[in-house]
Design a protein around this motif. Structure first.
Motif, PDB file in Angstrom:
ATOM      1  N   UNK A  18       0.839  -1.189   0.000  1.00  0.00           N
ATOM      2  CA  UNK A  18       0.000   0.000   0.000  1.00  0.00           C
ATOM      3  C   UNK A  18       0.871   1.234   0.000  1.00  0.00           C
ATOM      4  N   UNK A  19       0.335   2.333  -0.547  1.00  0.00           N
ATOM      5  CA  UNK A  19       1.114   3.575  -0.644  1.00  0.00           C
ATOM      6  C   UNK A  19       0.173   4.762  -0.500  1.00  0.00           C
ATOM      7  N   UNK A  20       0.644   5.808   0.163  1.00  0.00           N
ATOM      8  CA  UNK A  20      -0.133   7.035   0.297  1.00  0.00           C
ATOM      9  C   UNK A  20       0.800   8.233   0.290  1.00  0.00           C
ATOM     10  N   UNK A  21       0.302   9.332  -0.266  1.00  0.00           N
ATOM     11  CA  UNK A  21       1.058  10.583  -0.320  1.00  0.00           C
ATOM     12  C   UNK A  21       0.149  11.714   0.132  1.00  0.00           C
ATOM     13  N   UNK A  22       0.722  12.661   0.850  1.00  0.00           N
ATOM     14  CA  UNK A  22      -0.007  13.819   1.380  1.00  0.00           C
ATOM     15  C   UNK A  22       0.694  15.070   0.878  1.00  0.00           C
ATOM     16  N   UNK A  23      -0.020  15.872   0.077  1.00  0.00           N
ATOM     17  CA  UNK A  23       0.512  17.117  -0.457  1.00  0.00           C
ATOM     18  C   UNK A  23      -0.179  18.288   0.223  1.00  0.00           C
ATOM     19  N   UNK A  24       0.602  19.287   0.613  1.00  0.00           N
ATOM     20  CA  UNK A  24       0.034  20.430   1.304  1.00  0.00           C
ATOM     21  C   UNK A  24       0.590  21.744   0.817  1.00  0.00           C
TER      22      UNK A  24
END
Length: 383
Positions: free
Chosen positions: A105-111
């Motif tokens: 699984x993979x997740x990315x958070x852009x802010x």
């Protein structure tokens, strides 16, 4: 295979998690969020290519792509008792994308960046966190690679964390910079799998489409995203793929028609020989629908099937009589690769729905929802 897709804060996708199958059909009315879901998959793929920031810029920047509504809706607002109003945020502004399967699984958070007058790039979104884990659910024990700000760390076989990058730029992903065949083989493996994803939403069939013109031919196991190398891709299927499946696909859609590829002086050109005609029809003479069907056949019968293929409104320009053959072609391809179809053609959705996971999107208070489905379990990594 990807079994879960999660998106939060992207356009109308305030917070959505959907379950995917070997064949998934995403449908809904115009404006329901189908294109947003498709674009979110493209952004995930762009992460593995190192261009997610540039892709967001092409969409108008992070501020233009963020969810425009409130952070959450109260019961009174949903019931229509109170109007929709902005509230004080409890969470940072972010655009989050993630997926998971049985293995990874993979997740990315852009802010948003910290405001500064020292750079002209102060509007660029920044990658705040990234996480890679084993299995379909992120837990403390399943996490084995994470990025927080400029720091990237990997957990070894003994369960010990080790810093592998301390100065990663906020516009660089750990997928492209920290993947290593010795120390981070899982990152490298997943990156290459994501890079193999194929998207087809701009197969040109207009009068000036490249597929209508002769092209220098080379072995082409993967059709280009605009279909320019159609003739070479079809000939590649005939020589190193499944020529019988290709012939059956043409016969299923156009009974009595035979596909031919001419190659004078190395320039490949598609020709269709139809019963009753004294000469074959060249690509420049084919209708938009006929040419599009050939393009889809070249994509779906690829001798090098990808891990994931996404088709966006493949029914465009097709006569209703071609939708059942197209559905059979897509179902055949789904035997060897995971396929996601985004469509609002009822006939195609109906044909595929008999054997596919069906995701019906609806919009409520500007937010895309899946009222017919219970969302699978999902946990976002904390900043």
């Amino acid at each position: 295979m990807i079994s879960r897709l999660a998106v939060a804060g992207y356009r109308s996708l305030r917070d959505i998690v959907i379950e995917l199958g070997a064949l998934t059909v995403v449908t809904g009315a115009n404006g329901a969020g189908k294109s947003s879901l498709y674009r979110s998959l493209r952004l995930l793929a762009d992460t593995a290519q190192g261009r997610v920031i540039q892709s967001l810029a092409a969409e108008g920047g992070l501020s233009s792509t963020l969810w425009a509504g409130p952070e959450s809706f109260s019961r009174e607002v949903k019931a229509g008792i109170h109007p929709v109003q902005g509230t004080r945020r409890s969470q940072p502004i972010s655009l989050r994308l993630g997926f998971a399967g049985d293995d990874y699984g993979y997740a990315i958070d852009l802010g948003l960046p910290i405001v500064s007058d020292k750079t002209l790039f102060g509007r660029d979104p920044q990658i705040k966190t990234e996480s890679l884990w084993t299995g379909s659910r992120l837990t403390r024990n399943s996490l084995f690679a994470e990025r927080r700000g400029p720091l990237v760390r990997i957990r070894d076989d003994a369960g010990q964390w080790r810093d592998v990058w301390r100065t990663l730029e906020p516009f660089d992903s750990m997928m492209t910079h920290a993947a290593d065949p010795r120390d981070a083989v899982e990152l490298l493996t997943l990156r290459e799998r994501m890079r193999s994803w194929r998207f087809y939403d701009h197969l040109r069939t207009d009068r000036d489409a490249p597929a209508r013109r002769p092209q220098v031919g080379t072995y082409t196991p993967v059709l280009a995203s605009d279909g320019a190398d159609l003739a070479a891709a079809l000939q590649t299927i005939r020589e190193i793929g499944s020529p019988d499946d290709l012939a059956a696909t043409i016969e299923d859609a156009f009974p009595g028609t035979r596909l031919e590829i001419s190659a004078p002086d190395g320039y490949f050109e598609v020709e269709l020989r139809q019963h009753g005609l004294l000469r074959p029809l060249k690509a420049a003479e084919l209708s938009d629908g006929t040419l599009r069907y050939l393009l889809l056949a070249a994509a779906l019968l690829s001798p090098r099937p990808p891990e994931l293929m996404i088709l966006n409104e493949p029914e465009t320009s097709l006569h209703p009589d071609l939708l059942p053959p197209l559905a059979r072609l897509i179902a055949k391809a789904a035997e060897s690769t995971q396929v996601i179809v985004v469509s609002h053609a009822g006939a195609l959705v109906g044909e595929l729905g008999r054997q596919a996971v069906r995701v019906n999107l609806e919009k409520d208070l500007g937010e895309t929802r899946t009222p017919d489905l219970d969302p699978p379990a999902w946990s976002w990594p904390a900043r």
